[in-house]
Design a protein around this motif. Structure first.
Motif, short mmCIF file in Angstrom:
data_model
loop_
_atom_site.label_atom_id
_atom_site.label_comp_id
_atom_site.label_asym_id
_atom_site.label_seq_id
_atom_site.Cartn_x
_atom_site.Cartn_y
_atom_site.Cartn_z
N LEU A 1 0.83 -1.20 0.00
CA LEU A 1 0.00 0.00 0.00
C LEU A 1 0.87 1.26 0.00
O LEU A 1 1.91 1.32 0.67
CB LEU A 1 -0.90 0.02 1.24
N GLN A 2 0.42 2.24 -0.70
CA GLN A 2 1.07 3.55 -0.63
C GLN A 2 0.87 4.12 0.77
O GLN A 2 -0.15 3.88 1.42
CB GLN A 2 0.48 4.49 -1.69
N ASN B 1 0.10 6.98 1.90
CA ASN B 1 -1.05 7.85 2.14
C ASN B 1 -2.38 7.21 1.74
O ASN B 1 -3.42 7.88 1.72
CB ASN B 1 -0.88 9.17 1.38
N ARG B 2 -2.35 5.90 1.43
CA ARG B 2 -3.58 5.24 1.01
C ARG B 2 -3.70 3.84 1.64
O ARG B 2 -3.76 2.83 0.95
CB ARG B 2 -3.62 5.13 -0.51
N ASP C 1 -11.11 8.09 -10.94
CA ASP C 1 -10.24 8.99 -10.18
C ASP C 1 -10.59 10.42 -10.61
O ASP C 1 -10.49 10.77 -11.79
CB ASP C 1 -8.78 8.66 -10.50
N SER D 1 2.45 -0.06 -4.03
CA SER D 1 1.84 0.74 -5.09
C SER D 1 0.32 0.75 -5.02
O SER D 1 -0.32 1.41 -5.83
CB SER D 1 2.27 0.19 -6.46
N ALA E 1 -3.50 1.58 -3.94
CA ALA E 1 -4.21 2.79 -3.50
C ALA E 1 -5.41 2.43 -2.63
O ALA E 1 -6.54 2.81 -2.89
CB ALA E 1 -4.66 3.59 -4.72
N GLY E 2 -5.15 1.64 -1.58
CA GLY E 2 -6.24 1.28 -0.66
C GLY E 2 -6.62 -0.17 -0.71
O GLY E 2 -7.55 -0.60 -0.01
N ASP F 1 -5.09 10.06 2.75
CA ASP F 1 -5.80 11.02 1.91
C ASP F 1 -7.29 10.69 1.94
O ASP F 1 -7.69 9.57 2.26
CB ASP F 1 -5.29 10.93 0.47
N CYS G 1 -8.40 8.31 -2.80
CA CYS G 1 -8.04 6.88 -2.80
C CYS G 1 -9.17 6.10 -3.48
O CYS G 1 -10.10 5.62 -2.84
CB CYS G 1 -7.84 6.38 -1.38
N TYR G 2 -9.10 5.97 -4.79
CA TYR G 2 -10.23 5.40 -5.54
C TYR G 2 -10.50 3.95 -5.15
O TYR G 2 -11.63 3.48 -5.23
CB TYR G 2 -10.00 5.53 -7.05
N GLU G 3 -9.48 3.21 -4.68
CA GLU G 3 -9.73 1.83 -4.28
C GLU G 3 -10.40 1.73 -2.91
O GLU G 3 -10.76 0.65 -2.48
CB GLU G 3 -8.41 1.04 -4.29
#
Length: 237
Positions: free
Chosen positions: A119-120, A122-123, A144, A186, A188-189, A222, A227-229
């Motif tokens: 995971l990133q 911030n996500r 997104d 990588s 995003a959630g 964020d 975080c679209y996921e």
């Protein structure tokens, strides 16, 4: 015409003499009180005799009924005995356990371990233990808002978060997308698996599976709009 002479009336002296003779023989006529006493005794004797007869009839009826009842009972076969042996309900299937290790970039299920994307910072997923809610062969997430990228996931597995929203947990990379994210942070959630591994996990994992998420996750993130996921899943989206 009879030749016998009519009886001559007895004189007082003769009558007294005859009565004394009868008294001496014990055959003197009873007085009125004695006659009444004898009549009462006879009535009592008759009542006792009737009562005894009635009791005998009742006893005979009871004996006869008992004998008939015994004969009837013997003719009826005994009821089949009911077994009281407790029946054991089948044990519920054990809860399926899955472990996601974000630091080691691995997912473990049914004794097998697969590499994943992490995971990133911030996500994060934002959960430490989740329950699998549903599976989707294909899932389209909201675009997104910054790049207008429309995420399309295959072999997606979802869970319900603490806010009662269904959210993406894992998915399989499209073969054409390559494996650039596997082994790196990588996501995003959610996490991703290689195509073949993702399909195998999708087939094996069951709704209700308990997933433990180990490793480092950022304390803040964020907004979900970024975080679209992390967006809630609705219907086929």
């Amino acid at each position: 015409m009879s030749d016998q002479l009519p009886p001559q009336p007895l004189s007082g002296t003769e009558l007294s003499a005859r009565l004394r003779g009868l008294a001496a023989q014990g055959a003197a006529p009873a007085t009125g009180a004695q006659a009444r006493s004898r009549a009462q005794r006879r009535r009592r004797s008759r009542r006792v005799a009737l009562f005894v007869t009635a009791l005998a009839a009742v006893a005979l009826t009871a004996v006869t009924s008992g004998a008939l009842g015994s004969a009837t009972g013997a003719a009826v076969p005994p009821a089949a005995s009911v077994s009281h042996t407790p029946t054991h309900a089948p044990s519920p299937a054990p809860v399926q356990r899955v472990t996601i290790d974000l630091d080691a970039h691995t997912l473990t299920i049914e004794g097998r371990r697969f590499p994943i994307s992490g995971l990133q910072d911030n996500r994060p997923i934002g959960e430490r233990a989740v329950t699998v809610t549903a599976k989707h062969p294909a899932l389209t997430l909201p675009p997104d808002k910054f790049s207008e990228y429309v995420p399309r996931m295959q072999w997606a597995v979802t869970f319900t978060d603490r806010h009662h929203h269904e959210r993406l947990l894992m998915w399989a990379l499209d073969p054409s997308a390559g494996l650039n994210g596997i082994g790196h942070d990588s996501g995003a959630g959610s996490i991703a698996l290689a195509p073949q591994a993702g399909k195998w996990v999708y087939d094996v994992i069951r709704p209700g599976a308990r997933v433990e998420i180990k490793g480092r996750q950022a304390a803040s993130a964020d907004p979900d709009s970024v975080c679209y996921e992390r967006q809630p899943v609705t219907g086929g989206h």
